[in-house]
Design a protein around this motif. Sequence first.
Motif, PDB file in Angstrom:
ATOM      1  N   ALA A 215       9.843   6.882   5.144  1.00 10.91           N
ATOM      2  CA  ALA A 215       9.887   5.964   4.016  1.00 10.91           C
ATOM      3  C   ALA A 215       9.581   4.553   4.499  1.00 10.91           C
ATOM      4  CB  ALA A 215      11.261   6.019   3.355  1.00 10.91           C
ATOM      5  N   GLY A 216       8.644   3.862   3.796  1.00 10.90           N
ATOM      6  CA  GLY A 216       8.301   2.497   4.149  1.00 10.90           C
ATOM      7  C   GLY A 216       7.250   2.371   5.224  1.00 10.90           C
ATOM      8  N   ARG A 217       6.935   3.462   5.924  1.00 14.70           N
ATOM      9  CA  ARG A 217       5.913   3.385   6.971  1.00 14.70           C
ATOM     10  C   ARG A 217       4.570   3.806   6.401  1.00 14.70           C
ATOM     11  NH1 ARG A 217       5.645   6.334  12.963  1.00 14.70           N
ATOM     12  NH2 ARG A 217       4.045   4.931  13.806  1.00 14.70           N
ATOM     13  N   VAL A 218       3.582   2.932   6.544  1.00 11.95           N
ATOM     14  CA  VAL A 218       2.259   3.217   6.013  1.00 11.95           C
ATOM     15  C   VAL A 218       1.343   3.675   7.143  1.00 11.95           C
ATOM     16  CG1 VAL A 218       2.491   1.629   4.072  1.00 11.95           C
ATOM     17  CG2 VAL A 218       1.601   0.791   6.252  1.00 11.95           C
ATOM     18  N   PHE A 219       0.293   4.366   6.779  1.00 10.36           N
ATOM     19  CA  PHE A 219      -0.668   4.866   7.755  1.00 10.36           C
ATOM     20  C   PHE A 219      -1.722   3.797   8.014  1.00 10.36           C
ATOM     21  CE2 PHE A 219      -4.542   7.107   8.982  1.00 10.36           C
ATOM     22  CZ  PHE A 219      -4.076   7.911  10.023  1.00 10.36           C
ATOM     23  N   LEU A 220      -1.942   3.495   9.265  1.00  9.97           N
ATOM     24  CA  LEU A 220      -2.873   2.441   9.647  1.00  9.97           C
ATOM     25  C   LEU A 220      -4.315   2.946   9.646  1.00  9.97           C
ATOM     26  CD1 LEU A 220      -3.290  -0.437  10.822  1.00  9.97           C
ATOM     27  CD2 LEU A 220      -3.091   0.597  13.089  1.00  9.97           C
ATOM     28  N   ILE A 221      -5.177   2.212   8.950  1.00 11.55           N
ATOM     29  CA  ILE A 221      -6.614   2.448   9.045  1.00 11.55           C
ATOM     30  C   ILE A 221      -7.144   1.459  10.083  1.00 11.55           C
ATOM     31  CG2 ILE A 221      -8.813   2.524   7.832  1.00 11.55           C
ATOM     32  CD1 ILE A 221      -6.809   4.637   6.900  1.00 11.55           C
ATOM     33  N   SER A 222      -7.481   1.967  11.242  1.00  6.15           N
ATOM     34  CA  SER A 222      -7.807   1.136  12.403  1.00  6.15           C
ATOM     35  C   SER A 222      -8.851   0.076  12.099  1.00  6.15           C
ATOM     36  CB  SER A 222      -8.304   2.028  13.543  1.00  6.15           C
ATOM     37  OG  SER A 222      -8.827   1.247  14.596  1.00  6.15           O
ATOM     38  N   GLU A 223      -8.677  -1.078  12.742  1.00  3.86           N
ATOM     39  CA  GLU A 223      -9.652  -2.149  12.623  1.00  3.86           C
ATOM     40  C   GLU A 223     -11.009  -1.726  13.162  1.00  3.86           C
ATOM     41  OE1 GLU A 223      -9.018  -6.817  12.503  1.00  3.86           O
ATOM     42  OE2 GLU A 223      -7.961  -5.729  14.059  1.00  3.86           O
ATOM     43  N   ALA A 224     -11.011  -0.710  14.017  1.00  4.99           N
ATOM     44  CA  ALA A 224     -12.275  -0.218  14.564  1.00  4.99           C
ATOM     45  C   ALA A 224     -13.187   0.328  13.470  1.00  4.99           C
ATOM     46  CB  ALA A 224     -12.005   0.860  15.603  1.00  4.99           C
ATOM     47  N   VAL A 225     -12.623   0.726  12.323  1.00  4.31           N
ATOM     48  CA  VAL A 225     -13.475   1.179  11.214  1.00  4.31           C
ATOM     49  C   VAL A 225     -14.377   0.036  10.764  1.00  4.31           C
ATOM     50  CG1 VAL A 225     -13.479   2.011   8.825  1.00  4.31           C
ATOM     51  CG2 VAL A 225     -11.813   2.922  10.460  1.00  4.31           C
ATOM     52  N   ARG A 226     -13.804  -1.170  10.680  1.00  2.00           N
ATOM     53  CA  ARG A 226     -14.637  -2.329  10.354  1.00  2.00           C
ATOM     54  C   ARG A 226     -15.524  -2.709  11.528  1.00  2.00           C
ATOM     55  NH1 ARG A 226     -10.731  -6.424   9.541  1.00  2.00           N
ATOM     56  NH2 ARG A 226      -9.039  -4.972   9.911  1.00  2.00           N
ATOM     57  N   GLY A 227     -15.015  -2.501  12.759  1.00  2.00           N
ATOM     58  CA  GLY A 227     -15.822  -2.787  13.931  1.00  2.00           C
ATOM     59  C   GLY A 227     -17.063  -1.923  14.027  1.00  2.00           C
ATOM     60  N   GLU A 228     -16.980  -0.717  13.453  1.00  2.63           N
ATOM     61  CA  GLU A 228     -18.123   0.199  13.474  1.00  2.63           C
ATOM     62  C   GLU A 228     -18.971   0.101  12.212  1.00  2.63           C
ATOM     63  OE1 GLU A 228     -19.121   1.948  16.038  1.00  2.63           O
ATOM     64  OE2 GLU A 228     -17.443   1.230  17.248  1.00  2.63           O
ATOM     65  N   GLY A 229     -18.710  -0.921  11.390  1.00  2.00           N
ATOM     66  CA  GLY A 229     -19.598  -1.171  10.249  1.00  2.00           C
ATOM     67  C   GLY A 229     -18.966  -1.011   8.877  1.00  2.00           C
ATOM     68  N   GLY A 230     -17.672  -0.716   8.787  1.00  2.00           N
ATOM     69  CA  GLY A 230     -17.026  -0.587   7.489  1.00  2.00           C
ATOM     70  C   GLY A 230     -16.988  -1.909   6.740  1.00  2.00           C
ATOM     71  N   VAL A 231     -17.144  -1.857   5.417  1.00  2.00           N
ATOM     72  CA  VAL A 231     -17.161  -3.070   4.593  1.00  2.00           C
ATOM     73  C   VAL A 231     -16.031  -3.001   3.568  1.00  2.00           C
ATOM     74  CG1 VAL A 231     -19.624  -3.457   4.892  1.00  2.00           C
ATOM     75  CG2 VAL A 231     -18.817  -2.079   2.959  1.00  2.00           C
ATOM     76  N   LEU A 232     -15.545  -4.173   3.162  1.00  2.00           N
ATOM     77  CA  LEU A 232     -14.464  -4.275   2.182  1.00  2.00           C
ATOM     78  C   LEU A 232     -15.036  -4.582   0.803  1.00  2.00           C
ATOM     79  CD1 LEU A 232     -11.920  -6.315   4.322  1.00  2.00           C
ATOM     80  CD2 LEU A 232     -11.549  -3.998   3.433  1.00  2.00           C
ATOM     81  N   LEU A 233     -14.536  -3.858  -0.207  1.00  2.00           N
ATOM     82  CA  LEU A 233     -14.979  -4.021  -1.591  1.00  2.00           C
ATOM     83  C   LEU A 233     -13.761  -4.231  -2.482  1.00  2.00           C
ATOM     84  CD1 LEU A 233     -17.392  -0.930  -1.653  1.00  2.00           C
ATOM     85  CD2 LEU A 233     -18.006  -3.304  -1.096  1.00  2.00           C
ATOM     86  N   ASN A 234     -13.890  -5.081  -3.501  1.00  2.00           N
ATOM     87  CA  ASN A 234     -12.780  -5.250  -4.433  1.00  2.00           C
ATOM     88  C   ASN A 234     -12.818  -4.168  -5.510  1.00  2.00           C
ATOM     89  OD1 ASN A 234     -14.745  -6.055  -6.298  1.00  2.00           O
ATOM     90  ND2 ASN A 234     -14.368  -8.243  -5.970  1.00  2.00           N
ATOM     91  N   SER A 235     -11.918  -4.276  -6.479  1.00  2.00           N
ATOM     92  CA  SER A 235     -11.810  -3.228  -7.501  1.00  2.00           C
ATOM     93  C   SER A 235     -13.067  -3.108  -8.356  1.00  2.00           C
ATOM     94  CB  SER A 235     -10.596  -3.497  -8.390  1.00  2.00           C
ATOM     95  OG  SER A 235     -10.713  -4.764  -9.026  1.00  2.00           O
ATOM     96  N   ARG A 236     -13.937  -4.130  -8.326  1.00  2.00           N
ATOM     97  CA  ARG A 236     -15.191  -4.087  -9.065  1.00  2.00           C
ATOM     98  C   ARG A 236     -16.345  -3.534  -8.218  1.00  2.00           C
ATOM     99  NH1 ARG A 236     -15.096 -10.134 -11.891  1.00  2.00           N
ATOM    100  NH2 ARG A 236     -13.225  -9.825 -13.165  1.00  2.00           N
ATOM    101  N   GLY A 237     -16.026  -3.176  -6.978  1.00  2.00           N
ATOM    102  CA  GLY A 237     -17.059  -2.678  -6.084  1.00  2.00           C
ATOM    103  C   GLY A 237     -17.867  -3.762  -5.419  1.00  2.00           C
ATOM    104  N   GLU A 238     -17.363  -5.014  -5.430  1.00  2.00           N
ATOM    105  CA  GLU A 238     -18.082  -6.149  -4.861  1.00  2.00           C
ATOM    106  C   GLU A 238     -17.597  -6.431  -3.443  1.00  2.00           C
ATOM    107  OE1 GLU A 238     -18.281  -8.541  -9.143  1.00  2.00           O
ATOM    108  OE2 GLU A 238     -16.656  -8.893  -7.701  1.00  2.00           O
ATOM    109  N   ARG A 239     -18.532  -6.649  -2.535  1.00  2.00           N
ATOM    110  CA  ARG A 239     -18.165  -7.073  -1.185  1.00  2.00           C
ATOM    111  C   ARG A 239     -17.750  -8.550  -1.250  1.00  2.00           C
ATOM    112  NH1 ARG A 239     -21.983  -6.359   4.247  1.00  2.00           N
ATOM    113  NH2 ARG A 239     -20.348  -6.895   5.783  1.00  2.00           N
ATOM    114  N   PHE A 240     -16.596  -8.903  -0.659  1.00  2.00           N
ATOM    115  CA  PHE A 240     -16.032 -10.224  -0.920  1.00  2.00           C
ATOM    116  C   PHE A 240     -15.784 -11.087   0.315  1.00  2.00           C
ATOM    117  CE2 PHE A 240     -12.558  -7.120  -0.751  1.00  2.00           C
ATOM    118  CZ  PHE A 240     -11.732  -7.660   0.232  1.00  2.00           C
ATOM    119  N   MET A 241     -15.843 -10.571   1.522  1.00  2.00           N
ATOM    120  CA  MET A 241     -15.439 -11.350   2.682  1.00  2.00           C
ATOM    121  C   MET A 241     -16.349 -12.550   2.950  1.00  2.00           C
ATOM    122  SD  MET A 241     -12.556 -10.685   3.941  1.00  2.00           S
ATOM    123  CE  MET A 241     -12.771 -11.852   5.268  1.00  2.00           C
ATOM    124  N   ALA A 242     -17.582 -12.517   2.459  1.00  2.00           N
ATOM    125  CA  ALA A 242     -18.483 -13.661   2.664  1.00  2.00           C
ATOM    126  C   ALA A 242     -17.945 -14.927   1.998  1.00  2.00           C
ATOM    127  CB  ALA A 242     -19.870 -13.333   2.115  1.00  2.00           C
TER     128      ALA A 242
END
Length: 551
Positions: A185-212
Amino acid sequence: MYPCHFHHKRAVDVVCRHGPARVLELVQLGADFTRNRDGSLHLTREGGHSGRRIVHAADLTGAEIERALLAAARATGNVEFFEHHLAVDLVTDEVGGAPHCFGVDVLDTRSNTACRFLSLATMLASGGAGQVYPNTTNPHVATGDGIAMAYRAGAAVSNMEFVQFHPTALFSKKGAGGGGGGGEAGRVFLISEAVRGEGGVLLNSRGERFMASYDDRLELAPRDVVARAIQDQMMSHASDHVWLDISHKPARDVLSHFPNIAARCKEDGIDITRDPIPVLPAQHYTCGGVATGLRGETGVQGLYACGEVACSGLHGANRLASNSLLEGLVFADRAAGPSVAHAEYALRHCGGELRRAATAAPAGAGAAAAAATAPAEWAAGRRGELQALMWRAAGIVRREAALAAALARVEELSAEAAAAAARHGVSAPLVELSNLLTCARLILSCALQRKESRGGHFSPDYPGLDPEARPSLVALPPRRVGTNGGVGQGAGDDARTGAGAGAGARGAAGGGAPGSPKKRAKRPAAAPAPAAQREAAHREMAVRSTPRDQE
């Protein structure tokens, strides 16, 4: 000495010079790291990195290192393991006016009996305080025990306001706090930062890439930047998560690099080679901790610390991804020699204190008799209240009024916990609650004193950097220590900074510890010391607890 994010140059230099040898030592001990086709070690890249430099074991590097080290330790035949034992308090006494550690009082959580482990040298490697928050990647036992015990024993604690929130924990509706089916309880599963290091991108609820819109480094910006960006997107679009998408990469590469992440996501019906992963920020790392020097030494003689429990000066205000495992390896190795030297000193000069420690009753000696009445449900309820309080007041974004209100409530909870311990005796739920409250109080107090935003501490009330600010350093006032500490002591005491230190729980913000002398002072004779001498010795310990300019 302290650039923008408080990284100590000497600590960084030590890890950079000694780190490669420690990694190769793990290989010799049997750690099975991911390799390239030519047999060389595969290197990955993570947030804030300028290039590929991370040795890893697929996406479970920590687990593989733990496996290899445990196997090596068991193979020696002279290492004993005591599972289901909870450290309650350090065994301390004064020698020549300075605090010394002679072991630890421990609670056997299966029989609920207390015992004392005497030691000539003690190493804290107990992890951080992630369970102060409701959602964390840390296990249920990460309750800040080592930090709280060292603080009660008189060791200085540094940079507790700097808490790192990992940007991408799996958002799952299966378990409490997104922990996933079958998890703690309370422990979440970590999605490694390496996923972004290997090219993963972040999208908001509208499907827009936002980190720029937040940082030129996009998804590979430092964790505090990405975590705040995600929270801003979630609040702006009234969503409870964002998306991390690596499905545009070849499926074979994705599955070979992230087999465990793929398997865990599959439990939620997510195929990461086709679908984006729902993620949200969660507490991940305690950047502060017990202040240590470059050989793991603390302000209590005979007490050493390494890993997340320690504040070596390497991470500063915001840990760089994947440096935590390396830090633990380097400083544990560097503490070995000094701990042996101190053990030899203690054998020659601390006989009386060791005999006194051996004959005194351990903290919690009456625990078994009180076990039936120990308020486990009450402690669980207060723990949940504390976690919710800390997320609201001392989460990713902090405001002064909320911090002050939270600190007042933590003081009340600390008093309640101390009264419960006095009535019911020592029990695991009360020990962990007391330690969480101590760590929460340190986080809140240091956060209130920091009138700026830096690294893992961000406040809209003080959005800029203060160029005169220094790392925080907090210690309890000097007091005569004995061989029976008692859980909960210090939870409600006024804290003060060491000589020349700053940002203490009751001290002025922005101070810093001056550099220590080039040569260590000769040990005083083991004789009773007047109050002024004891206070001077404690001040020296506080100063020496910060990383020094020499090895």
